[in-house]
Scaffold this motif. Structure first.
Motif, PDB file in Angstrom:
ATOM      1  N   ILE A 128       0.725  -1.194   0.002  1.00 57.93           N
ATOM      2  CA  ILE A 128       0.073  -0.055  -0.024  1.00 57.93           C
ATOM      3  C   ILE A 128       1.068   0.971  -0.023  1.00 57.93           C
ATOM      4  O   ILE A 128       2.020   1.357   0.716  1.00 57.93           O
ATOM      5  N   VAL A 129       0.565   2.236  -0.869  1.00 60.77           N
ATOM      6  CA  VAL A 129       1.446   3.650  -0.891  1.00 60.77           C
ATOM      7  C   VAL A 129       0.507   4.328   0.300  1.00 60.77           C
ATOM      8  O   VAL A 129      -0.533   4.501   0.194  1.00 60.77           O
ATOM      9  N   VAL A 130       1.481   5.123   1.118  1.00 61.79           N
ATOM     10  CA  VAL A 130       1.039   5.834   2.134  1.00 61.79           C
ATOM     11  C   VAL A 130       1.132   7.525   1.891  1.00 61.79           C
ATOM     12  O   VAL A 130       2.394   7.631   1.608  1.00 61.79           O
ATOM     13  N   ALA A 131       0.289   8.179   1.867  1.00 64.50           N
ATOM     14  CA  ALA A 131       0.588   9.589   2.018  1.00 64.50           C
ATOM     15  C   ALA A 131       0.230  10.057   3.464  1.00 64.50           C
ATOM     16  O   ALA A 131      -0.588   9.526   4.112  1.00 64.50           O
ATOM     17  N   GLY A 132       0.969  11.020   4.038  1.00 58.00           N
ATOM     18  CA  GLY A 132       0.915  11.586   5.443  1.00 58.00           C
ATOM     19  C   GLY A 132       2.221  10.919   6.013  1.00 58.00           C
ATOM     20  O   GLY A 132       2.976  10.481   5.501  1.00 58.00           O
ATOM     21  N   PRO A 133       1.962  10.264   7.459  1.00 60.55           N
ATOM     22  CA  PRO A 133       0.760  10.803   8.251  1.00 60.55           C
ATOM     23  C   PRO A 133       0.886  12.253   8.531  1.00 60.55           C
ATOM     24  O   PRO A 133       1.692  12.847   8.148  1.00 60.55           O
ATOM     25  N   ASN A 134      -0.293  12.702   9.371  1.00 57.86           N
ATOM     26  CA  ASN A 134      -0.363  14.006   9.844  1.00 57.86           C
ATOM     27  C   ASN A 134      -0.611  14.967   8.486  1.00 57.86           C
ATOM     28  O   ASN A 134       0.137  16.069   8.634  1.00 57.86           O
ATOM     29  N   GLY A 135      -1.233  14.711   7.679  1.00 56.91           N
ATOM     30  CA  GLY A 135      -1.529  15.636   6.554  1.00 56.91           C
ATOM     31  C   GLY A 135      -3.021  15.841   6.607  1.00 56.91           C
ATOM     32  O   GLY A 135      -3.917  15.259   6.939  1.00 56.91           O
ATOM     33  N   GLN A 136      -3.088  16.976   5.876  1.00 55.81           N
ATOM     34  CA  GLN A 136      -4.540  17.547   5.886  1.00 55.81           C
ATOM     35  C   GLN A 136      -5.412  17.012   4.727  1.00 55.81           C
ATOM     36  O   GLN A 136      -6.723  17.129   4.683  1.00 55.81           O
ATOM     37  N   GLY A 137      -4.971  16.220   3.648  1.00 56.37           N
ATOM     38  CA  GLY A 137      -5.688  15.686   2.661  1.00 56.37           C
ATOM     39  C   GLY A 137      -5.292  15.907   1.189  1.00 56.37           C
ATOM     40  O   GLY A 137      -4.274  16.485   1.359  1.00 56.37           O
ATOM     41  N   LEU A 138      -6.162  15.509   0.404  1.00 58.17           N
ATOM     42  CA  LEU A 138      -6.011  15.791  -1.066  1.00 58.17           C
ATOM     43  C   LEU A 138      -7.093  16.260  -1.868  1.00 58.17           C
ATOM     44  O   LEU A 138      -8.246  16.010  -1.455  1.00 58.17           O
ATOM     45  N   ILE A 139      -6.918  16.937  -2.807  1.00 56.94           N
ATOM     46  CA  ILE A 139      -7.945  17.596  -3.568  1.00 56.94           C
ATOM     47  C   ILE A 139      -7.541  16.970  -5.151  1.00 56.94           C
ATOM     48  O   ILE A 139      -6.421  17.026  -5.436  1.00 56.94           O
ATOM     49  N   SER A 140      -8.583  16.752  -5.815  1.00 57.94           N
ATOM     50  CA  SER A 140      -8.411  16.088  -7.159  1.00 57.94           C
ATOM     51  C   SER A 140      -9.672  16.634  -7.949  1.00 57.94           C
ATOM     52  O   SER A 140     -10.654  16.023  -7.978  1.00 57.94           O
TER      53      SER A 140
END
Lengths: 490, 214
Positions: A128-140
């Motif tokens: 699994i590819v992981v973004a973050g942690p402790n990030g506010q999110g993403l927009i597309s």
């Protein structure tokens, strides 16, 4: 092009909000709210072990209940302890990507750092590819996906953003919402435990929805890898960088003068320029630059002409051009003769062209076309748009609007400023030259017909002449880099 | 971390196509006088050795000497100033390189980005002036042209006070040569300071090559 794990983040078949909450103050509520309100085009699932419905959708007790293959992305809003099990379940349900908004990892201390390392190790083993942690999110925006624990949801557009700071993602998107020059993708890298800012830029570089990229970075990790990634991205599309945490620390003890002069910031600056990216000192300057790159053609040369119906702004713009790498060309004589045919003789007769209030109905569009068409002009700064609509606005709100029958003149003024904005956009498209328009009314009176029409034309209205010149200077620098470094390469 | 003497440093730079001042090494005051005669005109005499990286700070440089007596007495003074810590020393006799414009160029290994090439203004005043630009090694010729442009002082590169314009191709070639030297095994840092512009051509007047610890 082979599919990339980033497609799972930005074009997922479905998304799971893990840890959805009924409490409107919780991230798990806002994330779900934003995905719903954004009108996500794929399938949406939310998990909550206790509440059967939240915001009108039926929840699942856990990620284990997500149909296999129905979702590619899980947005994790749970406490950190729950993350490992969520990743295991996600992998089991065919979910290949996780955005972990949860805090309590490396940013919280040694114990959190250990938990983060273990989580990433687990993610690698699960594939699994992981973004973050402790990030506010993403927009597309092409997917109508707003997977974020905060606002805003920006309009769709050509700019992609990657940032080590979540609130600066929001800052870029707030400028996008205000100016109308929208966002393709945006992501907060959080602790960037597996995926960093330059990894996102690498994907944006090949993203057909993205025309230019902005990034905020603090640490750069492996400097050589960072430089190579920035260069690859900037070769594909303009990249605008803001660096936080700038220091003047010398890299070396003074064994050599060169070492004493090699502060971190100077070497970083040289690396950025060598890579073809543009460095901005502030977020404002960065948005100006990235919006210019995303909505204007690159200048073929530095020869700049300032066209103004607003005297002092023209002079300020000319001063700014003179102190940049751009060239404030002398007014070509045939252009002088042509403009003489448009306005009374009191106009400035130099660059900046100040029409000095001698305009009639078609003067400004005609003048824009004349300067844009001239072969010795590579770029135009156009000032004075919005003045008539501003007057109209006051006439409308004043006490004589009805009695003096001012409706017709107000409509005329407003129509005129719309025409000016349109003329600037059309001349730019026709000639392939950048025409940057600026007025403080973009900020002080956002409903003004000038800035409003600029936005409708998909163009960016700069809020001051000097900021437009700075953005044009960045464009010329990048264009020259491209000519020098990319022309021979196929 | 050891260093090469100025003489050895400039010899190494010269093998990479960098123009350096005409230098002769002498081991006595009399030999220095002979060297000065051979070079002709006004000369500088400096104490030279691998442990003498910062000569001007210690007053080990005598400039614009134009008589045999002047060279001899300067040479004798300098030899007397050598200390035991300086190790083996010699006298370096160099032509005086006249030019109003002084630059600095160098290579350094940085912690974060590895080897980087530098060009700056000011020569011996460079650290006070602080106008320097960097590129990571390796560099292309276009990178070197960019560095010159990045200094942002086209007026300084134009004809100046009776001197012709700076030959920018020659300056770019100097940077490329320096970059090449900086990529050699075992080199930690290089200074060319000052890099004097004489008749439009860059000339390395002082050079320092710092070797990495074995």
């Amino acid at each position: 092009m082979s599919p990339s794990p980033f497609d799972l983040f930005f074009n997922p078949r479905g998304i799971v909000v893990a840890g959805a909450s009924t409490h409107p103050g919780k991230f798990g509520f806002v994330a779900l709210h934003n995905v719903l309100a954004g009108g996500f085009s794929g399938r949406l699932f939310a998990t909550n072990p206790e509440q059967p419905t939240i915001l009108g959708i039926e929840t699942l007790a856990s990620v284990d209940e997500v149909p296999h293959g129905a979702a590619d992305l899980v947005m994790v809003c749970t406490p950190p302890k729950a993350c490992p099990d969520i990743l295991r379940s996600a992998a089991d349900r065919g979910i290949g990507a996780a955005f972990i908004a949860s805090g309590g990892f490396r940013e919280s201390g040694a114990e959190g750092a250990r938990a983060e390392d273990q989580l990433i190790e687990l993610a690698h083993s699960l594939g699994i590819v992981v973004a973050g942690p402790n990030g506010q999110g993403l927009i597309s925006t092409p997917a109508k996906l707003a997977a974020q624990i905060v606002a805003p949801v920006p309009p769709a557009g050509p700019i992609a953003v990657a940032s080590q700071s979540g609130n600066l993602v929001s800052a870029f998107m707030n400028y996008a919402a205000h100016s109308g020059v929208g966002i393709s993708r945006a992501v907060s890298a959080g602790n960037a435990a597996m995926v960093g800012v330059v990894d996102y830029l690498g994907w944006f570089a090949n993203d057909p929805a993205t025309k230019a990229m902005a990034a905020y970075v603090e640490g750069v990790g492996d400097g050589r890898q960072f430089a190579a990634a920035i260069r690859e991205a900037a070769t594909a599309k303009p990249v605008v960088l803001v660096k936080g945490g700038t220091t003047q620390r010398g890299a070396q003890a003074a064994a050599s003068h060169t070492g004493a002069l090699a502060t971190d910031d100077r070497v970083f600056d040289g690396m950025v320029r060598q890579s073809g990216a543009v460095r901005a000192a502030t977020i404002e300057e960065a948005f100006d630059a990235v919006a210019a790159f995303a909505t204007q053609p690159l200048p073929a040369g530095p020869r700049t002409l300032v066209l103004s119906s607003a005297g002092g702004w023209g002079v300020i713009a000319a001063d700014a051009v003179s102190s940049s790498d751009l060239e404030l060309i002398p007014l070509p004589s045939d252009l002088e003769a042509a403009i003489d045919g448009l306005v009374p003789p009191r106009w400035s007769r130099n660059n900046p062209i100040d029409l000095a209030g001698g305009e009639s109905r078609d003067t400004i569009p005609d003048a824009i076309n004349l300067v844009a068409d001239h072969p010795e002009v590579d770029a135009v700064i156009y000032l004075g748009m919005g003045i008539q609509a501003n007057t109209a606005s006051y006439l409308r709100s004043g006490p004589y609007f009805e009695s003096a029958d001012l409706a017709r003149i107000c409509e005329y003024h407003e129509r005129q400023d719309g025409r000016f904005a349109q003329a600037a956009a059309e001349a730019s498209v026709r000639t392939g030259k950048p025409i940057l328009a600026a007025t403080e009314l973009a900020v002080t009176q956002p409903g003004n017909a000038g800035p409003v029409t600029m936005a409708a034309e998909g163009r960016y209205c700069f809020s001051s002449a000097d900021r437009a010149v700075r953005a044009l200077d960045h464009m010329w620098w990048h264009a020259r880099w491209r000519n020098r470094h990319c022309s021979a390469a196929s | 971390m050891g260093a090469l003497s100025e003489f050895e440093s400039k010899q190494l730079l010269a093998t990479h196509g960098i123009q350096v001042s005409r230098d002769k090494l002498a081991h006595s005051a009399e030999a220095a006088v002979d060297a000065a005669m051979e070079i002709g005109g006004s000369v500088a005499v400096k104490l030279c050795g691998p442990a003498l990286a910062h000569k001007s700070e210690r007053g080990l440089v005598r400039l614009a000497l134009d008589s045999p007596d002047g060279v001899r007495s300067a040479a004798e003074d300098l030899l007397a100033l050598a200390t035991a810590d300086d190790g083996e020393v010699a006298l370096l006799v160099s032509e005086m390189v006249e030019g109003h414009r002084e630059l600095i160029a160098g290579v350094v290994h940085t912690e974060q980005f590895g080897a980087a090439l530098m060009l700056g203004l000011g020569g011996v005043l460079a650290e006070a002036v602080g106008e320097v630009v960097f590129r990571l090694l390796p560099v292309s010729e276009a990178d070197c042209q960019d560095m010159i442009d990045d200094l942002g002082v086209s007026a300084l590169l134009a004809p100046l006070r009776g001197e012709p314009a700076v030959d920018q191709d020659a300056l770019a070639a100097t940077l490329l040569g320096l970059a090449q030297a900086g990529c050699r095994e075992g080199i930690e840092a290089i200074d060319i300071n000052p890099l004097v512009i004489r008749d439009g051509q860059p000339v390395a007047v002082d050079g320092l090559v710092v070797m990495s610890s074995p």
